[in-house]
Design a protein around this motif. Structure first.
Motif, PDB file in Angstrom:
ATOM      1  N   GLY A   9      59.641  34.613  35.439  1.00  0.00           N
ATOM      2  CA  GLY A   9      60.536  35.674  35.865  1.00  0.00           C
ATOM      3  C   GLY A   9      60.140  37.014  35.271  1.00  0.00           C
ATOM      4  O   GLY A   9      59.262  37.100  34.413  1.00  0.00           O
ATOM      5  N   GLY A  10      60.788  38.067  35.749  1.00  0.00           N
ATOM      6  CA  GLY A  10      60.488  39.395  35.234  1.00  0.00           C
ATOM      7  C   GLY A  10      61.100  40.460  36.108  1.00  0.00           C
ATOM      8  O   GLY A  10      61.947  40.177  36.958  1.00  0.00           O
ATOM      9  N   SER A  11      60.670  41.687  35.879  1.00  0.00           N
ATOM     10  CA  SER A  11      61.159  42.828  36.634  1.00  0.00           C
ATOM     11  C   SER A  11      60.043  43.372  37.517  1.00  0.00           C
ATOM     12  O   SER A  11      58.934  43.609  37.029  1.00  0.00           O
ATOM     13  CB  SER A  11      61.643  43.915  35.683  1.00  0.00           C
ATOM     14  N   VAL A  12      60.351  43.548  38.788  1.00  0.00           N
ATOM     15  CA  VAL A  12      59.378  44.083  39.732  1.00  0.00           C
ATOM     16  C   VAL A  12      60.064  45.078  40.646  1.00  0.00           C
ATOM     17  O   VAL A  12      61.292  45.077  40.773  1.00  0.00           O
ATOM     18  CB  VAL A  12      58.715  42.981  40.588  1.00  0.00           C
ATOM     19  N   GLN A  13      59.271  45.885  41.299  1.00  0.00           N
ATOM     20  CA  GLN A  13      59.806  46.791  42.302  1.00  0.00           C
ATOM     21  C   GLN A  13      59.887  46.077  43.658  1.00  0.00           C
ATOM     22  O   GLN A  13      59.173  45.094  43.896  1.00  0.00           O
ATOM     23  CB  GLN A  13      58.934  48.037  42.416  1.00  0.00           C
ATOM     24  N   ALA A  14      60.747  46.588  44.501  1.00  0.00           N
ATOM     25  CA  ALA A  14      60.874  46.021  45.839  1.00  0.00           C
ATOM     26  C   ALA A  14      59.504  45.993  46.527  1.00  0.00           C
ATOM     27  O   ALA A  14      58.723  46.940  46.406  1.00  0.00           O
ATOM     28  CB  ALA A  14      61.859  46.846  46.658  1.00  0.00           C
ATOM     29  N   GLY A  15      59.257  44.884  47.202  1.00  0.00           N
ATOM     30  CA  GLY A  15      57.968  44.685  47.841  1.00  0.00           C
ATOM     31  C   GLY A  15      56.959  43.938  46.986  1.00  0.00           C
ATOM     32  O   GLY A  15      55.911  43.511  47.476  1.00  0.00           O
ATOM     33  N   GLY A  16      57.278  43.768  45.729  1.00  0.00           N
ATOM     34  CA  GLY A  16      56.380  43.079  44.817  1.00  0.00           C
ATOM     35  C   GLY A  16      56.490  41.579  44.909  1.00  0.00           C
ATOM     36  O   GLY A  16      57.249  41.032  45.721  1.00  0.00           O
ATOM     37  N   SER A  17      55.722  40.896  44.064  1.00  0.00           N
ATOM     38  CA  SER A  17      55.659  39.432  44.078  1.00  0.00           C
ATOM     39  C   SER A  17      55.824  38.875  42.669  1.00  0.00           C
ATOM     40  O   SER A  17      55.474  39.535  41.689  1.00  0.00           O
ATOM     41  CB  SER A  17      54.315  38.966  44.650  1.00  0.00           C
ATOM     42  N   LEU A  18      56.335  37.666  42.622  1.00  0.00           N
ATOM     43  CA  LEU A  18      56.405  36.899  41.392  1.00  0.00           C
ATOM     44  C   LEU A  18      56.157  35.436  41.714  1.00  0.00           C
ATOM     45  O   LEU A  18      56.481  34.984  42.823  1.00  0.00           O
ATOM     46  CB  LEU A  18      57.781  37.026  40.717  1.00  0.00           C
TER      47      LEU A  18
END
Length: 125
Positions: A9-18
């Protein structure tokens, strides 16, 4: 007793992937139906995706279709959730869960017997 530990898990911007992972302690991992669930603050836990014990069949919530992919590696006792094109609405704590066979196409949390502690996913706009 099956122990499940999520990571990725983590923090990403919209459009990103995890990519989330769920490591199981149980050597009979390959016998369990597995699923990913999520819970946002103030909301009920909801099913995201499930996969049969062999990995041959999957089921996705409408919100996950076309963006998320559930998979498993029974040689590594690990479950995965690839999440692409993330949206702010995907922000939640994500949990993996294990259910005894037989596997049925069911996203109901009540069906699952063992749960991990969760991993936080935060998507910013």
């Amino acid at each position: 007793q099956v122990q499940l530990v999520e990571s990725g898990g983590g923090s990403v911007q919209a459009g990103g992937s995890l990519r989330l992972s769920c490591a199981a302690s149980e050597y009979t991992f390959s016998r369990f139906c597995m699923g990913w669930f999520r819970q946002a603050p103030g909301k009920e836990r909801e099913g995201v995706a499930t996969i049969t014990s062999s990995g041959a069949s999957t089921l996705y919530a409408d919100s996950a279709k076309g963006r998320f992919t559930i998979s498993r590696d029974n040689t590594k006792d690990t479950l995965y959730l690839q999440m692409n094109n993330l949206k702010p609405d995907d922000t939640a704590t994500y949990y993996c869960a294990a259910a005894f066979s037989p596997c049925v196409p069911d996203l109901s949390a009540d069906r699952y017997n063992y749960w991990g502690q969760g991993t936080q996913v935060t998507v910013s706009s």
